[in-house]
Design an enzyme around this catalytic site. Structure first.
Site, PDB file in Angstrom:
ATOM      1  N   CYS A 111       0.803  -1.226   0.000  1.00 18.22           N
ATOM      2  CA  CYS A 111       0.000   0.000   0.000  1.00 18.22           C
ATOM      3  C   CYS A 111       0.840   1.282   0.000  1.00 18.22           C
ATOM      4  O   CYS A 111       0.492   2.259  -0.660  1.00 18.22           O
ATOM      5  CB  CYS A 111      -0.982   0.000   1.161  1.00 18.22           C
ATOM      6  SG  CYS A 111      -0.249  -0.169   2.791  1.00 18.22           S
ATOM      7  N   ASP A 345      -7.612   5.615  -1.517  1.00 20.41           N
ATOM      8  CA  ASP A 345      -7.289   4.388  -0.809  1.00 20.41           C
ATOM      9  C   ASP A 345      -6.759   3.328  -1.782  1.00 20.41           C
ATOM     10  O   ASP A 345      -7.464   2.951  -2.724  1.00 20.41           O
ATOM     11  CB  ASP A 345      -8.555   3.874  -0.116  1.00 20.41           C
ATOM     12  CG  ASP A 345      -8.295   2.712   0.821  1.00 20.41           C
ATOM     13  OD1 ASP A 345      -7.153   2.215   0.860  1.00 20.41           O
ATOM     14  OD2 ASP A 345      -9.234   2.299   1.527  1.00 20.41           O
ATOM     15  N   HIS A 347      -6.203   0.240  -1.014  1.00 18.48           N
ATOM     16  CA  HIS A 347      -6.577  -1.092  -0.516  1.00 18.48           C
ATOM     17  C   HIS A 347      -7.794  -1.646  -1.243  1.00 18.48           C
ATOM     18  O   HIS A 347      -8.816  -1.992  -0.632  1.00 18.48           O
ATOM     19  CB  HIS A 347      -6.833  -1.042   0.993  1.00 18.48           C
ATOM     20  CG  HIS A 347      -5.663  -0.579   1.780  1.00 18.48           C
ATOM     21  ND1 HIS A 347      -5.431   0.753   2.062  1.00 18.48           N
ATOM     22  CD2 HIS A 347      -4.642  -1.265   2.339  1.00 18.48           C
ATOM     23  CE1 HIS A 347      -4.315   0.866   2.761  1.00 18.48           C
ATOM     24  NE2 HIS A 347      -3.816  -0.338   2.947  1.00 18.48           N
TER      25      HIS A 347
END
Length: 464
Positions: A111, A345, A347
Site C-alpha cells: 500500500c 485508498d 486497498h
C-alpha cells in the site's frame, strides 16, 4: 525432490493467500462520503465551495443534485471531475511474477508503494498536463454502475477463488460500462493531453519494464534492505522514488528530478543545484523538481498542533499530496475539509492491466469517489511532496511554505546556504550544519519535548 516439494508448497500457499486477499481487499461497499455545505473543500491547492443557505451535508456522488441549486451543483461537479482525474493506483493481482519471489500480487503489503506512486504520478501530471487539466471522461466512471460494487465483487471473488484452486487465471468480469468508451473528436491539444495521460499511467504499469512500476520500485528498495512482501514506510518510499526517477531512461523524464530532505531539512542551494545543470555543450539545462520531505508529526500519535500545518500544506498549489495513512495502512492524502483529510485508498484489489497495449482501459486508474478521515487518526509518520517547475517556482514555494505555520517549517537565511525545515522529529534530536565560515559555526538544532508534545528549534552560533 525436497526442493521441488517445497516449491509446490509455496505455490499452493501463494494461491490460497491470493484468494484470501481477494476476499479481504476486493470487498468494497458502495459507500458515500458526505461533505459539509458550509465549509470549503481543498484539493491539492484548489478550493471548492458548496455553501448554501441550508445546513446539512452533501454527497459528492451526484445522488442529491436535485436538492441543491445549479451553482452549487456545478461546483460539486467541478470537484468530482478534479478528484476523479487524479491517478489512482491500487493493489493488483495476476501481474508478472516479481523477481526473486513467487508473488503475483501486492495485496496486504504494497500500500505505501502505491501511495508513493500516486504522489509521483500527481507530480508528473503537473509537469506534463498542468493543474487545470481534467480527464474529459471523469464523470462517466462514477460509482453509478447498474451493477453494484458488491455484486461485482461476489462474482470476482468466486471466480478468483476457483482459479486459485485450479491454477487457472482469473476470468475477467467487466461491467457493460467498461466494455466500450465513446470516441470523441479531439483537437491537437486534447490529443496531446490524452497521449500524456496514458503515458504517465504506463510508467506505473505492473510490469518489469515500467519505469515506476511495482517491479522496479522493489528492485530499488533492496538497497534499503526491503524485499517483495515487506511493509515499506513513507521515508523509505521517498528514497525509492528518487532512485527510480534518477534511473529512468525515457527521454520525456529527463526534465524531472527528485530531491529528498534529510532530517526534515530542505537546503535551497542543493535543490537549485539539482534543478540547474549544464550540458556537454556548456548550455544551462533547467529541470523541474519534486521535493519529498519525510516527517514525523508527533510521538506515538499525531500531535493535533500540526493540523493547521497539514491543512496549510494541502492548500498550496505546489503541493502534490502526502504519503500517509493510519498505522500499518497507507493512504494518499490529497485534500481536506474542516478537520478531516480527503484521501485515495490503495486497498482495493484490481485485476492486472497490460498498459503496453494500445488504448488500454483507463477506468481502473481513476477513483470514482473520495474518502474522508479524521486528522487525529493519522499516523504521525508521513512524507510530504511538492512540485516546482522552475527555480523561480521553488523560491515562490519556499516563501509560501514559511507562511504556513508559526513553527513549521522554518526558513533561515545565512551567507552561504538557505534552508527551510519541516518539524516533527518524534522522539529524537536532529541537527543540521548550516554554515561554517572562517570563525563562525552555525548549527540548527531540533528536539521533541514529550511532556509538552511539541518540537523546538534553535539556531546555535559558535564563534571560534
Amino acid at each position: 525432490m525436497e526442493a521441488t516439494g517445497t516449491d509446490e508448497v509455496e505455490k499452493i500457499k501463494s494461491k490460497f493467500m491470493s484468494a484470501w486477499h481477494n476476499m479481504k481487499y476486493s470487498w468494497v461497499l458502495k459507500t458515500k462520503t458526505y461533505f459539509s455545505r458550509n465549509s470549503p473543500v481543498f484539493l491539492l491547492g484548489k478550493c471548492y465551495h458548496f455553501k448554501t443557505d441550508e445546513s446539512g451535508e452533501l454527497s459528492t456522488d451526484g445522488s442529491n443534485f436535485d436538492k441543491i441549486n445549479t451553482e452549487i451543483s456545478g461546483n460539486v461537479e467541478e470537484f468530482r471531475k478534479d478528484f476523479i482525474s487524479r491517478i489512482w493506483l491500487t493493489y493488483r493481482e495476476e501481474f508478472p511474477q516479481i523477481k526473486g519471489s513467487a508473488l503475483t500480487t501486492d495485496c496486504g503489503w504494497g500500500c505505501t508503494l502505491r501511495t508513493g506512486q500516486m504522489l509521483l504520478a500527481q507530480g508528473l501530471m503537473l509537469h506534463f498536463l498542468g493543474r487545470a487539466w481534467v480527464w474529459p471522461d471523469a464523470l462517466d466512471i462514477d460509482n453509478s454502475d447498474s451493477e453494484s460494487w458488491t455484486a461485482h465483487t461476489v462474482k470476482k471473488l468466486t471466480a478468483s477463488f476457483e482459479a486459485s484452486l485450479t491454477a487457472e487465471r482469473e476470468p475477467k468480469i467487466l461491467s457493460n460500462h467498461h466494455q466500450g468508451t465513446v470516441k470523441r473528436n479531439c483537437d491537437d491539444n486534447e490529443k496531446r493531453n490524452e497521449f500524456y495521460h496514458r503515458k504517465i499511467i504506463s510508467w506505473f504499469g505492473d510490469s518489469p519494464l515500467a519505469a515506476f512500476g511495482l517491479h522496479q520500485l522493489i528492485e530499488y528498495g533492496k538497497k534499503s534492505g526491503k524485499i517483495a512482501g515487506d511493509w515499506y514506510g513513507p521515508a523509505v518510499v521517498a528514497h525509492i522514488l528518487r532512485k527510480a526517477v534518477e534511473e529512468a531512461r525515457d527521454p520525456e523524464l529527463q526534465g524531472v528530478t527528485v530531491y529528498v530532505a534529510q532530517d526534515c531539512t530542505v537546503y535551497s542551494s542543493d535543490v537549485i543545484d539539482r534543478q540547474c545543470s549544464f550540458t556537454d555543450s556548456g548550455k544551462a539545462d533547467t529541470k523541474a523538481v519534486i521535493i519529498l520531505v519525510p516527517v514525523r508529526l508527533g510521538g506515538e500519535r499525531t500531535n493535533m498542533d500540526y493540523l493547521e500545518f497539514v491543512k496549510g500544506i494541502l492548500s498550496l498549489e505546489y503541493c502534490v499530496g502526502i504519503i500517509g495513512g493510519k498505522p500499518k495502512q497507507s493512504y494518499y492524502f490529497a485534500g481536506f475539509q474542516d478537520d478531516s483529510l480527503i484521501y485515495m485508498d490503495p486497498h482495493y484489489c484490481q485485476s492486472f492491466v497490460d498498459v503496453s497495449i494500445k488504448d488500454f482501459p483507463l477506468e481502473s486508474f481513476h477513483c470514482p469517489s473520495p474518502k474522508k478521515m479524521s486528522f487525529k487518526k493519522m499516523d504521525p509518520s508521513c512524507t510530504i511532496g511538492f512540485y516546482c517547475r522552475t527555480v523561480q517556482d521553488f523560491e515562490k514555494a519556499s516563501e509560501e511554505i514559511t507562511k504556513v505555520g508559526v513553527q513549521v517549517p522554518r526558513w533561515i537565511p545565512q551567507p552561504e546556504r538557505r534552508v527551510w525545515t519541516v518539524c516533527g522529529y518524534g522522539e529524537r534530536i536532529g541537527f543540521a550544519l548550516l554554515n561554517r565560515h572562517h570563525s563562525l559555526l552555525e548549527i540548527y538544532c531540533c528536539f521533541y519535548n514529550r511532556e509538552k508534545s511539541r518540537s523546538f528549534f534553535y539556531l546555535i552560533r559558535f564563534y571560534l
